[in-house]
Motif scaffolding. Structure first.
Motif, PDB file in Angstrom:
ATOM      1  N   UNK A  92     -41.404  13.922 -85.217  1.00  0.00           N
ATOM      2  CA  UNK A  92     -40.149  14.695 -85.128  1.00  0.00           C
ATOM      3  C   UNK A  92     -40.655  16.083 -84.889  1.00  0.00           C
ATOM      4  N   UNK A  93     -41.695  16.466 -85.493  1.00  0.00           N
ATOM      5  CA  UNK A  93     -42.083  17.998 -85.138  1.00  0.00           C
ATOM      6  C   UNK A  93     -43.154  18.071 -84.302  1.00  0.00           C
ATOM      7  N   UNK A  94     -43.490  17.336 -83.354  1.00  0.00           N
ATOM      8  CA  UNK A  94     -44.625  17.411 -82.829  1.00  0.00           C
ATOM      9  C   UNK A  94     -44.346  17.517 -81.197  1.00  0.00           C
ATOM     10  N   UNK A  95     -43.148  18.155 -81.208  1.00  0.00           N
ATOM     11  CA  UNK A  95     -42.680  18.445 -79.579  1.00  0.00           C
ATOM     12  C   UNK A  95     -42.247  19.957 -79.503  1.00  0.00           C
ATOM     13  N   UNK A  96     -42.441  20.293 -78.305  1.00  0.00           N
ATOM     14  CA  UNK A  96     -41.931  21.774 -77.673  1.00  0.00           C
ATOM     15  C   UNK A  96     -40.963  21.418 -76.598  1.00  0.00           C
ATOM     16  N   UNK A  97     -40.261  22.518 -76.403  1.00  0.00           N
ATOM     17  CA  UNK A  97     -39.366  22.531 -75.251  1.00  0.00           C
ATOM     18  C   UNK A  97     -39.998  23.731 -74.243  1.00  0.00           C
ATOM     19  N   UNK A  98     -40.213  23.544 -73.146  1.00  0.00           N
ATOM     20  CA  UNK A  98     -40.824  24.354 -72.622  1.00  0.00           C
ATOM     21  C   UNK A  98     -40.186  24.965 -71.176  1.00  0.00           C
TER      22      UNK A  98
END
Lengths: 524, 529
Positions: A92-98
């Motif tokens: 759940x907390x392992x993404x980023x939005x670039x």
């Protein structure tokens, strides 16, 4: 008939060249072996009821000067900021939005919508990378947007001096910094800005499509910078829409496109182009032939060895075309749900960390299948729902780490293992996506080679590498679009400035034809 | 505090000694301080087993600049070079490949693999030789600075540009390709036989943490064609008495010019007064003053340990921390009871009197690299073997031999961290010996003594940061005007009075002495001493 210009291939570069030449009043006939225009950029049905937006699924590499030269916006081209990219992770907390890192944007582009970037503690690092790209892009664009200079060293070359001065114009510090970074492995360069390995892998990934390199290969940072400099505004509708517009513009200016006709041979007499012979035996006379096919194919397959000067053969045989990726199209019964972020995303990268990205390259290098392929994903139905039945979606996936041919060949079993490996990667970051797959099209490098006539199945018509750029793409004799065979011009991505759907090689080829005409005093 | 020196050189490796000799020759009062009991740094000969003299680290000489040999009269000081005339690549099947001193014999040998390659081989050598002449001009001068607007710098750039312009188009193209391509890709353009390309590609990777398919490795191929021994180019050699004899000869020259050389005198830190380097403090606590301090230690060690970041601005510190020194190689030295015999070409002969490369294929070399990238030593490494006692019998008792094995890849950063090396040292040595023994059975039984040097050992014993044998990787981002850092490639440092003179400066590593010589000339022309 002597004024006829034949353009071989109706991909983006072929269409751009055709449109520019037809606009000058030349009689232009485009010969396309397939039933659709666009080549690797053509949008096509891959499963009943589902269409993709091209084997290339990103048209933000279209050079703005090409779009302006053809006034594409008056023909329906709509620009928008590239959609943000989800760096997908398993948790759940392992993404980023670039945000999309790019060298320039078009002031006329429409406002974007969609998820806001969320970069957490990496905000400052990403901004610093953006600043770096913004400062060096004008210099790199100068390399991309002008003809490659001659390597004949007997006279001082004004274009070389011009590029050197532009580089010097960055100021001593920034110039030296550019020279240092360009030679680095992309992971080392990004590590100076971004401590998170998984974010670095996602940032690095697109520069490795079309390179025979991993993130730890020297010079890959140079390719990353070039790609950033080349990235501008996104084309609404993607490469498919770009192809449709270019086809319209070319015919609008009077070019004629002969679909489902294939050039078998370029006729050459006394070192001069006379026309082409079509499969089936028909001949068309022409004094100028522009080939937008991949250059190995043009020179080695379409020209009789007796007509090909040995230096050209040597040069093109050294042009490296080792593919390291395959293409996967998925028909989905629903929207993928990404575990690392809420919301709807059009662009997603599944890259693991730099080591796993490097291992994917190792697999391609040693002719194995990748255990964990890296994926560059686009879900075009997010902005174009009409591509699939209502509520259904399409995923277009570049699969990295794939050799031209694994040891033992491409059996149906091996093909299935590759698509399973890609789907496993997707399942990890979008649980349930596998169950929603209703149709699959896998295009391995040999599939791409057979369908699109690209040697090695290489999407960029030749590897991106520092020694295959500029005057060396594909080599000093052929990089200037005009060839030593009178009347033969090359307009492929295998020629300077290369790259994906940019139209630049086609536009520079059209310019080279005009200059050749002026030199001979034939036309204004 | 009785004496004040004009210059103190930190480190008695070959570059430090060259720099000292030049400064002393110009009449300066010079002191060299070496931490170890022996001089030479990484160019040393040590008798680690009674009667057997190992050329411990660096093991061949080729790039030693002729102007240094001449100006320091090293021949008169005892330097004797013996050429290595053959390059032998054993194979598990078939006769292997040997490239001989006689071109006709080499041609016949290569023709056994490919007739086309046999034709190409001399052409390739000629093309590389022409480029080597161009490059030699660059390495024999301070690095050109593209950012400088000083007339002298612009003039130097213009001279290099004119020299480049005078190359033929084909040579210019090859020069660009050399600077950008991978060794394997470049050789693919010339040759078809993998068995020939593999040993040729190796010179592109030595000392670098890159594979033969990594872009940029083609540049180092030129090194093979730049060697000069007694004026004959394209030759590698060994020094009589081992590579320590090179250092000894330079030390003899330096002493002859009046330099003082002290061993077992470890420098703890560089003394800074009023923002300027004023001398050094030894481990013993003694302070020695000098007008200039010249460090022959690797740059990161020089600035971050010996000088201290408090004397540097943050930007410089950040940049020097990025300076890449990843060690990738190890060394195994053997004392042998008898001469090894290779299955594919048994017995003694000319073929084992040169360098012997275990490099059966490009894929073999690349697999060795791939394994090391993730933090393990290569189970099947690339080996470069020399048996110096065949050429110089003084190195071993009669009938017995010493064998020097250069090994790649041994990454400094093991997966469990570099300090895990001591526990893996012998396993690494075993992998090396087993790999070689596949080609010459019975090797294990003939070993009387074995010395294994991992990158960790190279760092601990010789001060080579991360065990990098060149004081920093020889990649495009840290060569020429960027060695060690852009703006600091002219041997000066940001601290007045502190200079650099070793392989971490232009033109880089290898036993060539050029950094030491060029640094001395820069110091003298700056008239600081």
């Amino acid at each position: 008939m002597s004024d006829t210009v034949i353009v071989i291939g109706a991909g983006h570069n072929g269409l751009v060249a055709a449109a520019l030449l037809a606009r000058r009043g030349l009689r232009v006939r485009v010969i396309e072996s397939r039933a659709v225009a666009g080549g690797l950029c053509a949008g096509e049905a891959f499963h009943p009821g589902y269409r993709h937006i091209g084997v290339h699924h990103d048209a933000s590499t279209l050079r703005p000067w090409v779009a302006r030269a053809l006034q594409l916006s008056t023909h329906g081209l709509s620009l928008r900021p590239p959609p943000p990219i989800l760096v997908a992770g398993p948790g759940e907390h392992e993404g980023w939005v670039l945000p999309s890192l790019r060298g320039s944007s078009d002031p006329t582009e429409a406002l974007g919508s969609g998820p806001e970037p969320s970069l957490g503690e990496h905000q400052a690092g990403i901004h610093a990378l953006e600043a770096l790209l913004t400062s060096v892009s004008p210099v790199l664009q100068g390399f991309l947007d002008n003809p490659a200079p001659s390597l004949d060293l007997s006279t001082p070359s004004w274009p070389v001096i011009q590029r050197a001065l532009a580089l010097r114009g960055l100021g001593a510090r920034q110039m030296l910094e550019l020279m240092r970074i360009a030679a680095l492995p992309v992971d080392d360069a990004l590590a100076e800005y971004i401590p998170a390995p998984r974010l670095r892998a996602a940032l690095a990934l697109p520069a490795l499509i079309g390179a025979y390199m991993g993130p730890w290969s020297p010079h890959s940072a140079g390719l990353w910078l070039l790609q950033g400099a080349q990235t501008a505004s996104d084309v609404a509708g993607g490469p498919a829409e770009l192809s449709r517009i270019l086809e319209k513009v070319a015919t609008h200016h009077g070019a004629e496109i002969l679909f489902e006709h294939e050039v078998e041979r370029i006729r050459i007499e006394d070192g001069r182009v006379e026309g082409v012979v079509l499969r089936g035996g028909d001949e068309i006379d022409a004094t100028v032939v522009v080939s937008s096919l991949e250059p190995r194919r043009t020179l080695l397959d379409l020209i009789s060895p007796l007509d090909l000067p040995v230096q050209l053969e040597d040069e093109i045989r050294c042009h490296r075309v080792r593919a390291t990726s395959a293409k996967l199209h998925l028909a989905l019964s629903g929207l993928p749900r990404w575990s690392s972020a809420e919301g709807v995303f059009e662009r997603i990268r599944v890259a693991g960390d730099p080591a796993s990205l490097e291992r994917a390259f190792d697999a391609a290098k040693h002719r194995r299948l990748p255990a964990a392929p890296a994926l560059d994903v686009r879900v075009p139905t997010v902005s174009e729902p009409g591509l699939a039945p209502p509520g259904h979606h399409v995923a277009s996936v570049h699969v990295l780490g794939v050799p031209y041919e694994p040891a033992g060949g491409w059996s149906p079993e091996v093909r299935r293992r590759l698509s399973d490996a890609a789907l496993d990667q997707l399942e990890e970051v979008a649980p349930g996506i596998g169950a929603s797959v209703v149709g699959i099209e896998l295009l391995t490098p040999p599939d791409l080679e057979a369908r699109f006539g690209i040697s090695g199945g290489h999407l960029l018509h030749g590897e991106a590498a520092l020694d295959q750029l500029w005057s060396l793409r594909p080599g000093p004799l052929l990089s200037r679009h005009e060839t030593p065979i009178e009347g033969l011009f090359l307009a492929s991505g295998g020629i300077h400035p290369g790259g994906g759907p940019s139209g630049a090689s086609g536009a520079l080829a059209a310019r080279a034809i005009q200059e050749a005409d002026q030199r001979r005093g034939r036309r204004p | 505090m009785s004496t004040r020196y004009d210059a103190i050189i930190i480190g008695g490796g070959h570059n430090g000694l060259v720099c000292a000799a030049y400064l002393a020759k110009a009449g300066r009062k010079v002191l060299v301080l070496e931490r170890r009991p022996v001089l030479g740094g990484a160019a040393v000969t040590e008798e680690l087993h009674p009667g057997f003299k190992y050329t411990v680290c660096s093991y061949v000489v080729s790039l030693m600049r002729p102007w240094i040999v001449r100006e320091l009269e090293l021949a008169r000081c005892g330097l004797q070079l013996i050429p290595l005339e053959c390059s032998f690549t054993p194979h598990l099947e078939g006769p292997g490949l040997c490239r001989w001193p006689d071109p006709q014999r080499t041609r016949e040998e290569i023709a056994g693999l490919s007739v086309a390659d046999a034709e190409q081989y001399p052409r390739f050598g000629q093309a590389m030789g022409r480029l080597a002449r161009f490059v030699k001009d660059v390495i024999d001068q301070p690095a050109p600075d593209p950012a400088s607007l000083w007339p002298s710098d612009l003039g130097q750039l213009a001279r290099h540009a004119r020299a480049f312009q005078q190359l033929s188009s084909a040579d210019a193209l090859n020069q660009i390709k050399l600077a950008t391509m991978s060794a394997a890709d470049l050789l693919d353009e010339w040759f078809e036989s993998d068995a020939l390309k593999a040993p040729m590609s190796c010179s592109g990777i030595i000392g670098t943490f890159l594979g033969v398919r990594s872009p940029g490795t083609a540049a180092v191929l030129l090194h093979h064609y730049m060697g000069e021994i007694d004026g004959a180019s394209r030759a590698w050699g060994i020094a009589r008495g081992g590579n320590g004899a090179v250092s000894e000869a330079i030390a003899t020259a330096a002493r002859g010019f009046g330099a003082t050389i002290r061993t077992q005198a470890a420098v703890a830190r560089i003394l800074v007064r009023g923002g300027e380097a004023a001398g050094v403090v030894l481990d013993s606590g003694d302070e020695i003053e000098a007008k200039v301090v010249v460090s022959a230690a690797e740059p990161r060690l020089t600035f971050l340990r010996l000088l201290g970041r408090e004397h540097l601005d943050d930007d410089f510190v950040a940049r020097i921390k990025r300076y890449r020194c990843r060690g990738s190689s190890g060394k195994v030295n053997l004392a042998l009871d008898r001469l090894p015999s290779f299955t594919c070409r048994p017995g003694d002969g000319l073929h084992i009197r040169g360098d012997i490369a275990v490099a059966p294929s490009i894929d073999y070399l690349e697999e060795a690299y791939d394994e090391a990238k993730y933090g393990a030593f290569s189970r099947r490494p690339y080996l470069n073997v020399v048996i110096p006692s065949l050429l110089d019998p003084t190195l071993a008792p009669p009938g017995k031999h010493v064998m020097s094995i250069f090994v790649q890849y041994a990454p400094y950063a093991l997966e469990a961290g570099p300090s895990a090396w001591p526990s893996q040292r012998e396993a690494f040595g075993d992998a090396v010996v087993q790999t070689l023994a596949e080609y010459c059975p019975g090797l294990e039984a003939s070993i009387l003594h074995r010395q294994v040097l991992t990158p960790w050992d190279l760092e601990q014993q010789f001060g080579l940061t991360e065990g990098n044998i060149f004081h920093g990787e020889l990649t495009a981002d840290q060569l020429l005007f960027q060695r060690p850092l852009a703006g600091w490639a002219r041997y000066r440092s940001p601290v007045p009075g502190l200079w650099m003179c070793a392989s971490g400066t232009h033109p880089g590593g290898g036993v060539m002495g050029a950094p030491g010589g060029l640094a001395a000339k820069a110091i003298l022309s700056a008239a600081v001493v």
